[in-house]
Design a protein around this motif. Structure first.
Motif, PDB file in Angstrom:
ATOM      1  N   ARG A 273       0.845  -1.210   0.061  1.00  0.00           N
ATOM      2  CA  ARG A 273      -0.060   0.154  -0.018  1.00  0.00           C
ATOM      3  C   ARG A 273       0.872   1.156   0.018  1.00  0.00           C
ATOM      4  NH1 ARG A 273      -2.977  -3.150   3.926  1.00  0.00           N
ATOM      5  NH2 ARG A 273      -2.182  -1.698   5.514  1.00  0.00           N
ATOM      6  N   ASN A 274       1.865   1.044   0.683  1.00  0.00           N
ATOM      7  CA  ASN A 274       2.842   2.352   0.959  1.00  0.00           C
ATOM      8  C   ASN A 274       3.505   2.733  -0.577  1.00  0.00           C
ATOM      9  OD1 ASN A 274       2.257   2.761   3.439  1.00  0.00           O
ATOM     10  ND2 ASN A 274       3.973   1.718   4.251  1.00  0.00           N
ATOM     11  N   GLN A 275       4.133   1.577  -1.051  1.00  0.00           N
ATOM     12  CA  GLN A 275       4.522   1.721  -2.509  1.00  0.00           C
ATOM     13  C   GLN A 275       3.770   2.254  -3.358  1.00  0.00           C
ATOM     14  OE1 GLN A 275       7.709   1.530  -3.602  1.00  0.00           O
ATOM     15  NE2 GLN A 275       7.121   1.518  -5.800  1.00  0.00           N
ATOM     16  N   LEU A 276       2.394   1.792  -3.484  1.00  0.00           N
ATOM     17  CA  LEU A 276       1.398   2.206  -4.248  1.00  0.00           C
ATOM     18  C   LEU A 276       1.046   3.789  -4.016  1.00  0.00           C
ATOM     19  CD1 LEU A 276      -0.627  -0.995  -5.046  1.00  0.00           C
ATOM     20  CD2 LEU A 276       1.064   0.116  -6.568  1.00  0.00           C
ATOM     21  N   ALA A 277       0.723   4.042  -2.884  1.00  0.00           N
ATOM     22  CA  ALA A 277       0.494   5.498  -2.440  1.00  0.00           C
ATOM     23  C   ALA A 277       1.689   6.461  -2.783  1.00  0.00           C
ATOM     24  CB  ALA A 277       0.352   5.308  -0.876  1.00  0.00           C
ATOM     25  N   ARG A 278       2.813   6.249  -2.553  1.00  0.00           N
ATOM     26  CA  ARG A 278       3.864   6.768  -2.984  1.00  0.00           C
ATOM     27  C   ARG A 278       4.258   6.969  -4.366  1.00  0.00           C
ATOM     28  NH1 ARG A 278       7.328   4.103   0.980  1.00  0.00           N
ATOM     29  NH2 ARG A 278       8.008   2.914  -0.768  1.00  0.00           N
ATOM     30  N   HIS A 279       4.076   5.865  -5.023  1.00  0.00           N
ATOM     31  CA  HIS A 279       4.477   5.890  -6.544  1.00  0.00           C
ATOM     32  C   HIS A 279       3.537   5.309  -7.625  1.00  0.00           C
ATOM     33  CE1 HIS A 279       8.440   6.984  -5.193  1.00  0.00           C
ATOM     34  NE2 HIS A 279       8.288   6.037  -4.236  1.00  0.00           N
ATOM     35  N   LEU A 280       2.138   5.549  -7.508  1.00  0.00           N
ATOM     36  CA  LEU A 280       1.256   4.926  -8.283  1.00  0.00           C
ATOM     37  C   LEU A 280       1.655   5.631  -9.641  1.00  0.00           C
ATOM     38  CD1 LEU A 280      -1.218   3.171  -8.246  1.00  0.00           C
ATOM     39  CD2 LEU A 280      -2.747   5.280  -7.857  1.00  0.00           C
ATOM     40  N   ASP A 281       1.977   6.758  -9.831  1.00  0.00           N
ATOM     41  CA  ASP A 281       2.192   7.278 -11.226  1.00  0.00           C
ATOM     42  C   ASP A 281       3.192   6.437 -12.049  1.00  0.00           C
ATOM     43  OD1 ASP A 281       4.006   8.297  -9.387  1.00  0.00           O
ATOM     44  OD2 ASP A 281       4.392   9.845 -10.700  1.00  0.00           O
ATOM     45  N   TRP A 282       3.956   5.434 -11.088  1.00  0.00           N
ATOM     46  CA  TRP A 282       5.054   4.610 -12.082  1.00  0.00           C
ATOM     47  C   TRP A 282       4.480   3.666 -12.784  1.00  0.00           C
ATOM     48  CZ3 TRP A 282       9.398   3.325  -7.823  1.00  0.00           C
ATOM     49  CH2 TRP A 282      10.123   4.596  -7.402  1.00  0.00           C
ATOM     50  N   TYR A 283       3.082   3.209 -12.305  1.00  0.00           N
ATOM     51  CA  TYR A 283       2.408   2.021 -12.971  1.00  0.00           C
ATOM     52  C   TYR A 283       1.640   2.447 -14.007  1.00  0.00           C
ATOM     53  CZ  TYR A 283       5.164   0.447  -9.003  1.00  0.00           C
ATOM     54  OH  TYR A 283       6.192   0.270  -7.916  1.00  0.00           O
ATOM     55  N   SER A 284       1.093   1.284 -14.651  1.00  0.00           N
ATOM     56  CA  SER A 284       0.196   1.324 -15.849  1.00  0.00           C
ATOM     57  C   SER A 284      -1.168   1.920 -15.425  1.00  0.00           C
ATOM     58  CB  SER A 284       0.159  -0.025 -16.579  1.00  0.00           C
ATOM     59  OG  SER A 284      -0.779  -1.053 -15.613  1.00  0.00           O
ATOM     60  N   THR A 285      -1.805   2.327 -16.340  1.00  0.00           N
ATOM     61  CA  THR A 285      -3.103   2.789 -16.374  1.00  0.00           C
ATOM     62  C   THR A 285      -4.051   1.755 -15.713  1.00  0.00           C
ATOM     63  OG1 THR A 285      -2.995   4.063 -18.191  1.00  0.00           O
ATOM     64  CG2 THR A 285      -5.272   3.637 -17.695  1.00  0.00           C
ATOM     65  N   GLU A 286      -4.063   0.436 -16.100  1.00  0.00           N
ATOM     66  CA  GLU A 286      -4.758  -0.678 -15.656  1.00  0.00           C
ATOM     67  C   GLU A 286      -4.663  -0.955 -14.156  1.00  0.00           C
ATOM     68  OE1 GLU A 286      -3.901  -1.332 -19.958  1.00  0.00           O
ATOM     69  OE2 GLU A 286      -2.535  -0.965 -18.377  1.00  0.00           O
ATOM     70  N   LEU A 287      -3.347  -0.908 -13.861  1.00  0.00           N
ATOM     71  CA  LEU A 287      -2.901  -0.974 -12.167  1.00  0.00           C
ATOM     72  C   LEU A 287      -3.557   0.125 -11.491  1.00  0.00           C
ATOM     73  CD1 LEU A 287      -2.018  -2.578  -9.842  1.00  0.00           C
ATOM     74  CD2 LEU A 287       0.211  -1.827 -10.293  1.00  0.00           C
ATOM     75  N   ARG A 288      -3.262   1.378 -12.024  1.00  0.00           N
ATOM     76  CA  ARG A 288      -3.771   2.580 -11.289  1.00  0.00           C
ATOM     77  C   ARG A 288      -5.133   2.500 -11.076  1.00  0.00           C
ATOM     78  NH1 ARG A 288      -0.127   5.481 -14.859  1.00  0.00           N
ATOM     79  NH2 ARG A 288      -2.057   6.516 -16.101  1.00  0.00           N
ATOM     80  N   ARG A 289      -6.033   2.101 -12.146  1.00  0.00           N
ATOM     81  CA  ARG A 289      -7.540   1.944 -12.180  1.00  0.00           C
ATOM     82  C   ARG A 289      -7.828   0.843 -10.754  1.00  0.00           C
ATOM     83  NH1 ARG A 289      -8.964   0.282 -17.088  1.00  0.00           N
ATOM     84  NH2 ARG A 289      -8.144   2.072 -17.724  1.00  0.00           N
ATOM     85  N   LEU A 290      -7.187  -0.277 -10.965  1.00  0.00           N
ATOM     86  CA  LEU A 290      -7.472  -1.316 -10.084  1.00  0.00           C
ATOM     87  C   LEU A 290      -7.153  -0.631  -8.639  1.00  0.00           C
ATOM     88  CD1 LEU A 290      -8.149  -4.089  -9.201  1.00  0.00           C
ATOM     89  CD2 LEU A 290      -5.935  -4.822  -9.753  1.00  0.00           C
ATOM     90  N   VAL A 291      -6.080   0.063  -8.387  1.00  0.00           N
ATOM     91  CA  VAL A 291      -5.756   0.505  -7.007  1.00  0.00           C
ATOM     92  C   VAL A 291      -7.038   1.456  -6.383  1.00  0.00           C
ATOM     93  CG1 VAL A 291      -4.001   1.704  -5.620  1.00  0.00           C
ATOM     94  CG2 VAL A 291      -3.218  -0.275  -7.269  1.00  0.00           C
ATOM     95  N   THR A 292      -7.191   2.298  -7.463  1.00  0.00           N
ATOM     96  CA  THR A 292      -8.236   3.490  -7.220  1.00  0.00           C
ATOM     97  C   THR A 292      -9.597   2.616  -6.726  1.00  0.00           C
ATOM     98  OG1 THR A 292      -7.273   5.054  -8.635  1.00  0.00           O
ATOM     99  CG2 THR A 292      -9.407   5.186  -8.017  1.00  0.00           C
TER     100      THR A 292
END
Length: 155
Positions: free
Chosen positions: A126-145
């Motif tokens: 969760r911390n990795q994604l909170a800090r660096h979500l913009d590093w990842y694909s649109t598909e993963l960003r959508r899923l995390v959101t």
């Protein structure tokens, strides 16, 4: 109609038939190539997961940080390794999200459940994604959101 007309007509029919058969063969080859590419992509995705599991086998003391919702204390001796493994997990999740269209619906659901479960049970992820979500694909960003929107209060 003379014999040259007949030969030309037969030649045209044979040529057209050969073209149709050739086109059919190309279509079949393209279908097989697409299946092969999808299978290779799935295999590479599974290989990433295996590599991550091997790290956890070598360092079982890190499992609670990924499966038991245990935060990594900043001064913990494995903090750097946990952060790196969280980054690998996020790259793996990105592959799962991107390859989802290349697998059966049931497998896509299983992959989604894996990502959702790990998101819920790993503060490091969760911390990795909170800090660096913009590093990842649109598909993963959508899923995390979506996962963030479904988090129980207090998470």
């Amino acid at each position: 109609m003379n014999w040259t007309d007949v030969v030309e007509a037969v030649g045209a029919a044979v040529g057209a038939s050969a073209a149709v058969l050739g086109l059919g063969a190309v279509i079949v080859q393209l279908h097989h190539l697409a299946q092969s590419i999808r299978a290779s992509a799935r295999s590479a995705t599974y290989d990433i997961g295996v590599q991550i599991k091997l790290v956890l086998l070598e360092h079982p003391q890190m499992r609670p940080f990924f499966f038991d919702d245990v935060p990594t204390p900043p001064d913990h001796p494995e903090a750097s390794r946990v952060a790196s493994l969280a980054e690998l997990y996020c790259m793996y999740f990105q592959e799962l999200a991107e390859q989802g269209e290349n697998v059966r619906a049931a497998d896509r659901t299983a992959w989604h459940n894996l990502v959702a479960s790990m998101y819920r049970t790993s503060p490091a992820i969760r911390n990795q994604l909170a800090r660096h979500l913009d590093w990842y694909s649109t598909e993963l960003r959508r899923l995390v959101t979506d996962l963030r929107g479904n988090q129980p209060s207090g998470s």
